[in-house]
Scaffold this motif. Structure first.
Motif, mmCIF file in Angstrom:
data_model
loop_
_atom_site.group_PDB
_atom_site.id
_atom_site.type_symbol
_atom_site.label_atom_id
_atom_site.label_comp_id
_atom_site.label_asym_id
_atom_site.label_seq_id
_atom_site.Cartn_x
_atom_site.Cartn_y
_atom_site.Cartn_z
ATOM 1 N N TYR A 1 3.443 52.186 -0.068
ATOM 2 C CA TYR A 1 3.962 50.827 -0.255
ATOM 3 C C TYR A 1 5.432 50.905 -0.682
ATOM 4 N N ILE A 2 5.708 51.770 -1.629
ATOM 5 C CA ILE A 2 7.094 51.947 -2.099
ATOM 6 C C ILE A 2 7.966 52.508 -0.977
ATOM 7 N N LYS A 3 7.408 53.440 -0.210
ATOM 8 C CA LYS A 3 8.194 54.079 0.860
ATOM 9 C C LYS A 3 8.523 53.128 1.997
ATOM 10 N N THR A 4 7.658 52.109 2.225
ATOM 11 C CA THR A 4 7.851 51.256 3.400
ATOM 12 C C THR A 4 8.466 49.888 3.088
ATOM 13 N N LYS A 5 8.465 49.486 1.845
ATOM 14 C CA LYS A 5 9.039 48.180 1.476
ATOM 15 C C LYS A 5 10.525 48.337 1.158
ATOM 16 N N SER A 6 11.282 47.262 1.381
ATOM 17 C CA SER A 6 12.703 47.292 1.048
ATOM 18 C C SER A 6 12.867 47.251 -0.476
ATOM 19 N N LYS A 7 14.027 47.692 -0.925
ATOM 20 C CA LYS A 7 14.315 47.621 -2.357
ATOM 21 C C LYS A 7 14.206 46.173 -2.841
ATOM 22 N N ALA A 8 14.685 45.228 -2.034
ATOM 23 C CA ALA A 8 14.636 43.814 -2.418
ATOM 24 C C ALA A 8 13.189 43.351 -2.597
ATOM 25 N N ASP A 9 12.288 43.786 -1.699
ATOM 26 C CA ASP A 9 10.869 43.425 -1.818
ATOM 27 C C ASP A 9 10.254 43.991 -3.094
ATOM 28 N N ILE A 10 10.609 45.214 -3.405
ATOM 29 C CA ILE A 10 10.066 45.857 -4.611
ATOM 30 C C ILE A 10 10.596 45.153 -5.863
ATOM 31 N N ILE A 11 11.868 44.819 -5.879
ATOM 32 C CA ILE A 11 12.449 44.096 -7.021
ATOM 33 C C ILE A 11 11.745 42.753 -7.192
ATOM 34 N N LYS A 12 11.537 42.040 -6.087
ATOM 35 C CA LYS A 12 10.850 40.737 -6.161
ATOM 36 C C LYS A 12 9.442 40.874 -6.708
ATOM 37 N N ALA A 13 8.732 41.932 -6.310
ATOM 38 C CA ALA A 13 7.372 42.156 -6.807
ATOM 39 C C ALA A 13 7.381 42.362 -8.318
ATOM 40 N N VAL A 14 8.348 43.121 -8.805
ATOM 41 C CA VAL A 14 8.425 43.414 -10.241
ATOM 42 C C VAL A 14 8.875 42.192 -11.035
ATOM 43 N N THR A 15 9.891 41.503 -10.545
ATOM 44 C CA THR A 15 10.442 40.381 -11.322
ATOM 45 C C THR A 15 9.691 39.076 -11.103
ATOM 46 N N GLY A 16 9.046 38.930 -9.943
ATOM 47 C CA GLY A 16 8.358 37.679 -9.642
ATOM 48 C C GLY A 16 6.847 37.784 -9.629
ATOM 49 N N GLY A 17 6.349 39.009 -9.703
ATOM 50 C CA GLY A 17 4.914 39.224 -9.652
ATOM 51 C C GLY A 17 4.416 39.299 -8.218
ATOM 52 N N LEU A 18 3.160 39.666 -8.084
ATOM 53 C CA LEU A 18 2.527 39.795 -6.769
ATOM 54 C C LEU A 18 1.117 39.247 -6.868
ATOM 55 N N LYS A 19 0.676 38.564 -5.833
ATOM 56 C CA LYS A 19 -0.745 38.226 -5.745
ATOM 57 C C LYS A 19 -1.146 38.219 -4.293
ATOM 58 N N GLY A 20 -2.428 38.428 -4.066
ATOM 59 C CA GLY A 20 -2.919 38.532 -2.702
ATOM 60 C C GLY A 20 -3.105 39.983 -2.322
ATOM 61 N N GLU A 21 -3.711 40.175 -1.167
ATOM 62 C CA GLU A 21 -4.074 41.524 -0.743
ATOM 63 C C GLU A 21 -2.866 42.342 -0.318
ATOM 64 N N ILE A 22 -2.838 43.567 -0.807
ATOM 65 C CA ILE A 22 -1.870 44.555 -0.325
ATOM 66 C C ILE A 22 -2.656 45.829 -0.024
ATOM 67 N N VAL A 23 -2.077 46.696 0.789
ATOM 68 C CA VAL A 23 -2.702 47.975 1.093
ATOM 69 C C VAL A 23 -1.754 49.067 0.619
ATOM 70 N N VAL A 24 -2.274 49.948 -0.214
ATOM 71 C CA VAL A 24 -1.487 51.068 -0.721
ATOM 72 C C VAL A 24 -2.249 52.352 -0.413
ATOM 73 N N ASN A 25 -1.591 53.242 0.301
ATOM 74 C CA ASN A 25 -2.189 54.526 0.675
ATOM 75 C C ASN A 25 -3.557 54.325 1.348
ATOM 76 N N GLY A 26 -3.640 53.301 2.202
ATOM 77 C CA GLY A 26 -4.845 53.054 2.978
ATOM 78 C C GLY A 26 -5.962 52.325 2.230
ATOM 79 N N LYS A 27 -5.719 51.953 0.984
ATOM 80 C CA LYS A 27 -6.743 51.295 0.177
ATOM 81 C C LYS A 27 -6.308 49.859 -0.136
#
Length: 116
Positions: free
Chosen positions: A42-68
């Motif tokens: 997830y970290i390897k494929t997302k942009s830095k901006a996406d990662i910053i938004k996840a940290v500062t704005g939170g995340l909800k909903g389904e994500i897939v990390v390392n196939g899980k």
């Protein structure tokens, strides 16, 4: 000690203060509840901006990390953390546990936060 190493060291302190509760000190996450940050595709494929938004704005909903699949809620980082704090935390995460490396700056965090 380089600035990069200082940012990473400060980031580790901040990570351990807040982020490790869910993601664990090893970055391996917690079962099927909290995704791993260690060796994270997830970290390897997302942009830095996406990662910053996840940290500062939170995340909800389904994500897939390392196939899980993960479908939880990540609360936004509390407002007491500055743009520099966020940059240091992300610099630490990106340079730990087999992640791709790199440096985040306060300016990048500020720019991504402004786009909310």
């Amino acid at each position: 000690v380089s600035m990069h190493a200082q940012d990473k060291a400060k980031g580790q302190i901040l990570f351990n203060e807040y982020c490790k509760t869910c993601h664990q000190e090893t970055g391996k996450g917690l079962g099927s509840v909290y995704p791993p940050l260690a060796g994270s595709d997830y970290i390897k494929t997302k942009s830095k901006a996406d990662i910053i938004k996840a940290v500062t704005g939170g995340l909800k909903g389904e994500i897939v990390v390392n196939g899980k699949k993960f479908n939880g809620v990540m609360a936004p980082l509390p407002a007491k953390y500055t743009d520099q704090d966020v940059a240091d935390i992300l610099t630490y995460v990106y340079n730990s546990w087999g992640n791709p490396g790199g440096k985040f700056t306060a300016a990048e965090v500020k720019k991504s936060r402004a786009k909310k």
